[in-house]
Design an enzyme around this catalytic site. Sequence first.
Site, short mmCIF file in Angstrom:
data_model
loop_
_atom_site.label_atom_id
_atom_site.label_comp_id
_atom_site.label_asym_id
_atom_site.label_seq_id
_atom_site.Cartn_x
_atom_site.Cartn_y
_atom_site.Cartn_z
NE ARG A 127 -10.54 0.05 5.90
CZ ARG A 127 -9.42 -0.55 5.49
NH1 ARG A 127 -8.25 -0.14 5.93
NH2 ARG A 127 -9.48 -1.55 4.63
CB CYS A 139 18.65 14.98 0.66
SG CYS A 139 20.02 15.36 1.77
CG HIS A 183 -10.54 -5.54 6.03
ND1 HIS A 183 -9.72 -6.55 5.60
CD2 HIS A 183 -9.74 -4.46 6.16
CE1 HIS A 183 -8.47 -6.09 5.49
NE2 HIS A 183 -8.47 -4.83 5.82
NE ARG A 212 -10.49 -9.10 1.52
CZ ARG A 212 -11.28 -9.22 2.58
NH1 ARG A 212 -12.28 -10.07 2.59
NH2 ARG A 212 -11.08 -8.46 3.65
CE1 TYR A 236 20.42 20.81 1.76
CE2 TYR A 236 18.93 18.95 1.65
CZ TYR A 236 19.59 19.98 1.03
OH TYR A 236 19.40 20.18 -0.31
CG ASP A 273 16.98 14.32 -5.46
OD1 ASP A 273 15.83 14.01 -5.81
OD2 ASP A 273 17.39 15.50 -5.41
CE LYS A 299 -4.41 -3.04 -0.05
NZ LYS A 299 -5.45 -3.03 1.01
C1 LIG Z 1 -5.31 -4.31 1.64
C2 LIG Z 1 -6.45 -5.22 1.93
C3 LIG Z 1 -6.26 -6.61 2.08
C4 LIG Z 1 -4.89 -7.23 2.18
O1 LIG Z 1 -4.36 -6.92 3.44
P1 LIG Z 1 -2.96 -7.53 3.94
O2 LIG Z 1 -2.90 -7.16 5.36
O3 LIG Z 1 -1.92 -6.87 3.12
O4 LIG Z 1 -3.04 -8.99 3.71
C5 LIG Z 1 -7.36 -7.42 2.22
N1 LIG Z 1 -8.61 -6.89 2.22
C6 LIG Z 1 -8.83 -5.56 2.12
C7 LIG Z 1 -10.22 -5.03 2.15
C8 LIG Z 1 -7.77 -4.67 1.98
O5 LIG Z 1 -7.98 -3.36 1.89
#
Ligand SMILES: *Cc1c(COP(=O)(O)O)cnc(C)c1O
Length: 400
Positions: free
Chosen positions: A155, A336, A187, A243, A289, A338, A57
């Site tokens: 979530r 800044c 998660h 994951r 700045y 850039d 992602k």
């Molecule tokens: C982003 C995400 C992951 C990966 O998380 P990491 O901490 O980068 O390994 C796994 N599962 C879900 C639902 C996520 O949103």
Amino acid sequence: MTDEIHGSADGLGRPGGAPHAAGRETARATVDLDVIRRNVEVLREHAGSAAVMAVVKADGYGHGLVPSARAAVSGGASWLGVAQLSEAMALRDNGVHAPVLSWLHVPGSDFAAAITADIDLSVSALWSLAEVADAARALGRTARIHLKVDTGLGRNGAFGDDWQILLPAARSLEAERLVRIVGVWSHFVYADEPTHPTVRRQQERFGQAVREAERAGCELEVRHIANSAATLTNPGVAFDLVRPGLAVYGLSPVPSLGDPQSFGLTPAMTLSADLAVTKRIPAGQGLSYGHQYVTSQDTTVGLVPIGYADGIPRNATNAGPVSLGGARHTVSGRVCMDQFTVDLGPQSRAQAGDRVTLFGAGESGEPTAEDWARATGTISYEIISRIGSRVPRVYIGGQQ
Ligand SMILES: *Cc1c(COP(=O)(O)O)cnc(C)c1O
């Protein structure tokens, strides 16, 4: 680097997509695809008998969606994970055929396109179950879904009694062959603190939800809850599939427990920029700045052409580390949009065009993304994923 390929700013890695007619780029994020591949090989070892879903992602955490996905698959990732459907569709549009799970949707998402493209969909609530089933009915197809249970993060996912409603609703649509429940997933809140009491509680709640799904007749292909931190520190929660995201790119999700090397990982991205100007500046002169930095001696100052529009945190002012010719320096004065300035010291012989490294693997004395996170009060996730679209991704390694 003769085998380097410039990626387009959209991260899809199309050769020739580098900024046009610009000649040499002012800054670049160099991504070593062989390193991503090896990191995934290492994660497979950590995962034991579980399969690996590489999370790609957010443009592969800033490394480029499609090149990262391809490198991860070549390292043995048998799944890819994304947050948004647009990311999943971009993988398919670019010929990535591995199983993909997409998990963060809103009402009105184009589930029909996703089902047609063989994308697995997370379902957390009755609204998404209904929309996915409607799309499947209209197509005359069966949608592959992963039911998400909220085991405490708060979530996405069905929480408490909502699970007792979502599960039978999904089962009845499965009986109609509109959906196939291939996964149950969740998660962690505190994967980065493996001994935190919530970890055990979530694990128990997850096990319970899985048993309920199986008792209800689900024939699950995959049960999954482990992100990078859990994959590296808590092998007991690997279930069928892990994951990892951050670890794929070689950073440690638990810097207090170990650096990347201690887990066998190597950071894949090096962010560098070429000095636009160097000049002699007398003692007592303010820089950038607001003159937040004032030279304490006659010195050489370098101008680094990358700024907050490129993802460099503005609060790296007087804090962000860089290296030049093996020596460490610190952002001197305000970052800044850039560019930023660096006091290179009175002895410096640096010249315009010399390469400044903001962060890399740390193997040649350069700072790391973790160093930038610490200097700016954030986490390495944010440092790498916020690198802007103006910074070309330059790929080395991989099969090109
Ligand atoms: C982003 C995400 C992951 C990966 O998380 P990491 O901490 O980068 O390994 C796994 N599962 C879900 C639902 C996520 O949103």
